[in-house]
Design a protein around this motif. Structure first.
Motif, PDB file in Angstrom:
ATOM      1  N   ASP A  79       0.827  -1.212   0.000  1.00 46.06           N
ATOM      2  CA  ASP A  79       0.000   0.000   0.000  1.00 46.06           C
ATOM      3  C   ASP A  79       0.859   1.258   0.000  1.00 46.06           C
ATOM      4  O   ASP A  79       0.562   2.222  -0.715  1.00 46.06           O
ATOM      5  N   ILE A  80       1.929   1.255   0.788  1.00 46.28           N
ATOM      6  CA  ILE A  80       2.823   2.418   0.843  1.00 46.28           C
ATOM      7  C   ILE A  80       3.486   2.648  -0.515  1.00 46.28           C
ATOM      8  O   ILE A  80       3.559   3.778  -1.002  1.00 46.28           O
ATOM      9  N   VAL A  81       3.965   1.576  -1.139  1.00 43.68           N
ATOM     10  CA  VAL A  81       4.597   1.700  -2.458  1.00 43.68           C
ATOM     11  C   VAL A  81       3.598   2.265  -3.462  1.00 43.68           C
ATOM     12  O   VAL A  81       3.930   3.163  -4.255  1.00 43.68           O
ATOM     13  N   ASN A  82       2.370   1.765  -3.415  1.00 42.98           N
ATOM     14  CA  ASN A  82       1.345   2.284  -4.326  1.00 42.98           C
ATOM     15  C   ASN A  82       1.077   3.758  -4.076  1.00 42.98           C
ATOM     16  O   ASN A  82       0.905   4.537  -5.023  1.00 42.98           O
ATOM     17  N   MET A  83       1.031   4.164  -2.804  1.00 46.88           N
ATOM     18  CA  MET A  83       0.803   5.571  -2.473  1.00 46.88           C
ATOM     19  C   MET A  83       1.952   6.448  -2.962  1.00 46.88           C
ATOM     20  O   MET A  83       1.736   7.539  -3.488  1.00 46.88           O
ATOM     21  N   VAL A  84       3.174   5.960  -2.778  1.00 43.73           N
ATOM     22  CA  VAL A  84       4.340   6.732  -3.233  1.00 43.73           C
ATOM     23  C   VAL A  84       4.309   6.870  -4.753  1.00 43.73           C
ATOM     24  O   VAL A  84       4.572   7.949  -5.301  1.00 43.73           O
ATOM     25  N   ASN A  85       3.961   5.792  -5.444  1.00 44.23           N
ATOM     26  CA  ASN A  85       3.867   5.859  -6.913  1.00 44.23           C
ATOM     27  C   ASN A  85       2.787   6.848  -7.344  1.00 44.23           C
ATOM     28  O   ASN A  85       2.998   7.637  -8.272  1.00 44.23           O
ATOM     29  N   LEU A  86       1.637   6.816  -6.665  1.00 41.24           N
ATOM     30  CA  LEU A  86       0.560   7.744  -6.983  1.00 41.24           C
ATOM     31  C   LEU A  86       0.990   9.182  -6.713  1.00 41.24           C
ATOM     32  O   LEU A  86       0.725  10.078  -7.528  1.00 41.24           O
ATOM     33  N   LEU A  87       1.689   9.386  -5.601  1.00 49.11           N
ATOM     34  CA  LEU A  87       2.185  10.717  -5.278  1.00 49.11           C
ATOM     35  C   LEU A  87       3.161  11.195  -6.347  1.00 49.11           C
ATOM     36  O   LEU A  87       3.139  12.364  -6.754  1.00 49.11           O
ATOM     37  N   GLY A  88       4.016  10.285  -6.834  1.00 46.62           N
ATOM     38  CA  GLY A  88       4.943  10.636  -7.908  1.00 46.62           C
ATOM     39  C   GLY A  88       4.205  11.053  -9.171  1.00 46.62           C
ATOM     40  O   GLY A  88       4.566  12.032  -9.840  1.00 46.62           O
ATOM     41  N   GLU A  89       3.150  10.314  -9.500  1.00 45.22           N
ATOM     42  CA  GLU A  89       2.349  10.669 -10.680  1.00 45.22           C
ATOM     43  C   GLU A  89       1.704  12.037 -10.493  1.00 45.22           C
ATOM     44  O   GLU A  89       1.672  12.853 -11.422  1.00 45.22           O
ATOM     45  N   LYS A  90       1.184  12.284  -9.282  1.00 43.80           N
ATOM     46  CA  LYS A  90       0.546  13.576  -9.010  1.00 43.80           C
ATOM     47  C   LYS A  90       1.574  14.707  -9.082  1.00 43.80           C
ATOM     48  O   LYS A  90       1.270  15.791  -9.569  1.00 43.80           O
ATOM     49  N   THR A  91       2.776  14.438  -8.601  1.00 41.75           N
ATOM     50  CA  THR A  91       3.831  15.454  -8.651  1.00 41.75           C
ATOM     51  C   THR A  91       4.181  15.783 -10.096  1.00 41.75           C
ATOM     52  O   THR A  91       4.366  16.954 -10.449  1.00 41.75           O
ATOM     53  N   GLU A  92       4.255  14.763 -10.945  1.00 39.35           N
ATOM     54  CA  GLU A  92       4.517  14.993 -12.369  1.00 39.35           C
ATOM     55  C   GLU A  92       3.387  15.802 -12.986  1.00 39.35           C
ATOM     56  O   GLU A  92       3.617  16.696 -13.801  1.00 39.35           O
TER      57      GLU A  92
END
Length: 110
Positions: free
Chosen positions: A67-80
């Motif tokens: 779940d944490i990895v998925n959240m970090v990936n989603l946050l990365g997408e949002k940052t982009e």
């Protein structure tokens, strides 16, 4: 002969006492072994419960990391996405300034 009978009688009494003491000791040992068996059974149950708890915790931890990895990936997408939106806003802002300048020129030209 009578003295020998007395000695034999005395020895027989001692033997009977010793057998009685041995029987009492054996019974006490049986009770101790029974108690130990019960304790071992309880420990086995506790160990089984602990193993299950450890397995559950491992699964929960693995799911938490996923779940944490998925959240970090989603946050990365949002940052982009934020940087792309900022670029679009900058372009829109530039157009707005150009339009305002055009409007001022048109007002002056009238």
């Amino acid at each position: 002969m009578s003295e020998q009978l007395n000695q034999m009688h005395s020895m027989l009494e001692q033997l009977i006492k010793m057998v009685g003491n041995n029987n009492a000791s054996i019974e006490e040992l049986r009770q101790d072994v029974t108690t130990l068996k019960q304790d071992v059974t309880i420990l086995k149950q506790d160990t089984t419960t602990l193993r299950q708890d450890i397995t559950d915790l491992k699964q929960t931890t693995e799911q938490g990391f996923t779940d944490i990895v998925n959240m970090v990936n989603l946050l990365g997408e949002k940052t982009e996405t934020i940087s792309r939106v900022e670029a679009k806003l900058d372009a829109l802002n530039d157009r707005t300034f150009e339009h305002e300048a055009d409007i001022r020129l048109l007002k002056k030209a009238r």
